[in-house]
Write a protein that holds these residues in place. Structure first.
Motif, PDB file in Angstrom:
ATOM      1  N   ILE A  28       8.597 -54.105  16.083  1.00 26.72           N
ATOM      2  CA  ILE A  28       9.592 -54.091  17.154  1.00 26.72           C
ATOM      3  C   ILE A  28       9.272 -55.158  18.203  1.00 26.72           C
ATOM      4  O   ILE A  28       8.155 -55.659  18.272  1.00 26.72           O
ATOM      5  CB  ILE A  28       9.660 -52.703  17.844  1.00 26.72           C
ATOM      6  CG1 ILE A  28       8.329 -52.373  18.535  1.00 26.72           C
ATOM      7  CG2 ILE A  28      10.035 -51.621  16.840  1.00 26.72           C
ATOM      8  CD1 ILE A  28       8.353 -51.129  19.401  1.00 26.72           C
ATOM      9  N   GLN A  30      10.746 -55.028  22.147  1.00 27.26           N
ATOM     10  CA  GLN A  30      11.659 -54.344  23.056  1.00 27.26           C
ATOM     11  C   GLN A  30      12.680 -55.283  23.689  1.00 27.26           C
ATOM     12  O   GLN A  30      13.855 -54.962  23.775  1.00 27.26           O
ATOM     13  CB  GLN A  30      10.848 -53.594  24.128  1.00 27.26           C
ATOM     14  CG  GLN A  30      11.685 -52.800  25.091  1.00 27.26           C
ATOM     15  CD  GLN A  30      11.921 -53.541  26.390  1.00 27.26           C
ATOM     16  OE1 GLN A  30      11.118 -54.378  26.803  1.00 27.26           O
ATOM     17  NE2 GLN A  30      13.025 -53.260  27.031  1.00 27.26           N
ATOM     18  N   TYR A  34      16.420 -53.531  22.076  1.00 26.96           N
ATOM     19  CA  TYR A  34      16.016 -52.246  22.647  1.00 26.96           C
ATOM     20  C   TYR A  34      16.420 -51.084  21.747  1.00 26.96           C
ATOM     21  O   TYR A  34      15.633 -50.156  21.520  1.00 26.96           O
ATOM     22  CB  TYR A  34      16.639 -52.085  24.039  1.00 26.96           C
ATOM     23  CG  TYR A  34      16.250 -50.795  24.723  1.00 26.96           C
ATOM     24  CD1 TYR A  34      15.031 -50.704  25.397  1.00 26.96           C
ATOM     25  CD2 TYR A  34      17.080 -49.687  24.689  1.00 26.96           C
ATOM     26  CE1 TYR A  34      14.662 -49.525  26.020  1.00 26.96           C
ATOM     27  CE2 TYR A  34      16.712 -48.504  25.312  1.00 26.96           C
ATOM     28  CZ  TYR A  34      15.502 -48.431  25.968  1.00 26.96           C
ATOM     29  OH  TYR A  34      15.138 -47.259  26.576  1.00 26.96           O
ATOM     30  N   MET A  37      14.146 -50.669  18.840  1.00 25.83           N
ATOM     31  CA  MET A  37      12.877 -50.097  19.268  1.00 25.83           C
ATOM     32  C   MET A  37      12.981 -48.574  19.387  1.00 25.83           C
ATOM     33  O   MET A  37      12.128 -47.846  18.887  1.00 25.83           O
ATOM     34  CB  MET A  37      12.448 -50.685  20.613  1.00 25.83           C
ATOM     35  CG  MET A  37      11.174 -50.070  21.159  1.00 25.83           C
ATOM     36  SD  MET A  37      10.945 -50.331  22.933  1.00 25.83           S
ATOM     37  CE  MET A  37      12.194 -49.241  23.607  1.00 25.83           C
ATOM     38  N   VAL A  38      14.050 -48.103  20.024  1.00 22.84           N
ATOM     39  CA  VAL A  38      14.236 -46.665  20.196  1.00 22.84           C
ATOM     40  C   VAL A  38      14.389 -45.978  18.838  1.00 22.84           C
ATOM     41  O   VAL A  38      13.795 -44.921  18.582  1.00 22.84           O
ATOM     42  CB  VAL A  38      15.445 -46.369  21.120  1.00 22.84           C
ATOM     43  CG1 VAL A  38      15.793 -44.894  21.118  1.00 22.84           C
ATOM     44  CG2 VAL A  38      15.157 -46.862  22.531  1.00 22.84           C
ATOM     45  N   ALA A  55       4.251 -53.701  17.915  1.00 19.43           N
ATOM     46  CA  ALA A  55       5.144 -54.232  18.945  1.00 19.43           C
ATOM     47  C   ALA A  55       4.691 -55.622  19.363  1.00 19.43           C
ATOM     48  O   ALA A  55       3.520 -55.820  19.696  1.00 19.43           O
ATOM     49  CB  ALA A  55       5.165 -53.303  20.156  1.00 19.43           C
ATOM     50  N   GLN A  72      11.070 -60.732  28.470  1.00 16.94           N
ATOM     51  CA  GLN A  72      12.209 -60.272  27.672  1.00 16.94           C
ATOM     52  C   GLN A  72      12.802 -61.440  26.870  1.00 16.94           C
ATOM     53  O   GLN A  72      13.071 -61.311  25.682  1.00 16.94           O
ATOM     54  CB  GLN A  72      13.290 -59.658  28.567  1.00 16.94           C
ATOM     55  CG  GLN A  72      12.825 -58.478  29.391  1.00 16.94           C
ATOM     56  CD  GLN A  72      12.838 -57.195  28.616  1.00 16.94           C
ATOM     57  OE1 GLN A  72      13.758 -56.933  27.856  1.00 16.94           O
ATOM     58  NE2 GLN A  72      11.818 -56.376  28.791  1.00 16.94           N
ATOM     59  N   GLN A  75      10.525 -62.533  24.032  1.00 15.72           N
ATOM     60  CA  GLN A  75      10.645 -61.677  22.860  1.00 15.72           C
ATOM     61  C   GLN A  75      11.901 -62.022  22.066  1.00 15.72           C
ATOM     62  O   GLN A  75      11.862 -62.067  20.830  1.00 15.72           O
ATOM     63  CB  GLN A  75      10.649 -60.212  23.282  1.00 15.72           C
ATOM     64  CG  GLN A  75       9.296 -59.756  23.806  1.00 15.72           C
ATOM     65  CD  GLN A  75       9.300 -58.330  24.270  1.00 15.72           C
ATOM     66  OE1 GLN A  75       9.782 -57.449  23.565  1.00 15.72           O
ATOM     67  NE2 GLN A  75       8.760 -58.093  25.453  1.00 15.72           N
TER      68      GLN A  75
END
Length: 157
Positions: A28, A30, A34, A37-38, A55, A72, A75
């Protein structure tokens, strides 16, 4: 990459874990996705056996240009360039491997890497030619890992 560059391929802990066939594995980032990831965390928590979530998380030691306030975007760029793939391997499913990231644009990888001091310093430490060779090797390795993931997903493994 070590301070002077890493001459060998990255370890693929996820591939090792998936080879057992009974471990839930997800990769993942994030900031890149997102919801993925969840979903991975929810699936891992519900899995009745061992789970491994890897991660991608930039840190201060990476020397990100503009600082960690950009993590962010870093990523997102890591995934878009193919430096990181997003996927979930759930042994409970008939087709256990689900690749969640789009096909990357590997031509963006060099630029992604040069936005981090840990990679940019290689030009100074090793010289432009050696650094370029390392960037190309990293790109080829990422392409090899993605191809392997796609092969496994196609086979339903």
């Amino acid at each position: 990459f070590a301070a002077g560059g890493k001459e060998v391929k990255k370890k693929d802990l996820a591939a090792i874990a998936m080879s057992y066939g009974y471990i839930y594995v997800a990769q993942i980032a994030q900031g890149a996705d997102y919801n993925q990831m969840v979903k991975a965390m929810t699936e891992a928590e519900s899995y009745p056996g061992p789970s491994l979530i890897i991660a991608y998380a930039p840190c201060a030691e990476h020397g990100i240009r503009g600082g960690l306030g950009n993590h962010q975007q870093v990523q997102r760029d890591a995934v878009a360039s193919g430096y990181v793939d997003l996927y979930r391997y759930d042994p409970r499913k008939e087709t256990p491997l689900q690749i969640d990231s789009k096909a990357p644009d590997y031509d963006k990888m060099r630029d992604f890497m040069l936005h981090e001091n840990r990679f940019a310093q290689l030009v100074k430490l090793k010289g432009a030619e050696a650094a370029e060779a390392m960037f190309e090797a990293t790109k080829r390795d990422a392409m090899r890992r993605r191809h392997r993931l796609e092969s496994l997903a196609d086979k339903g493994e």
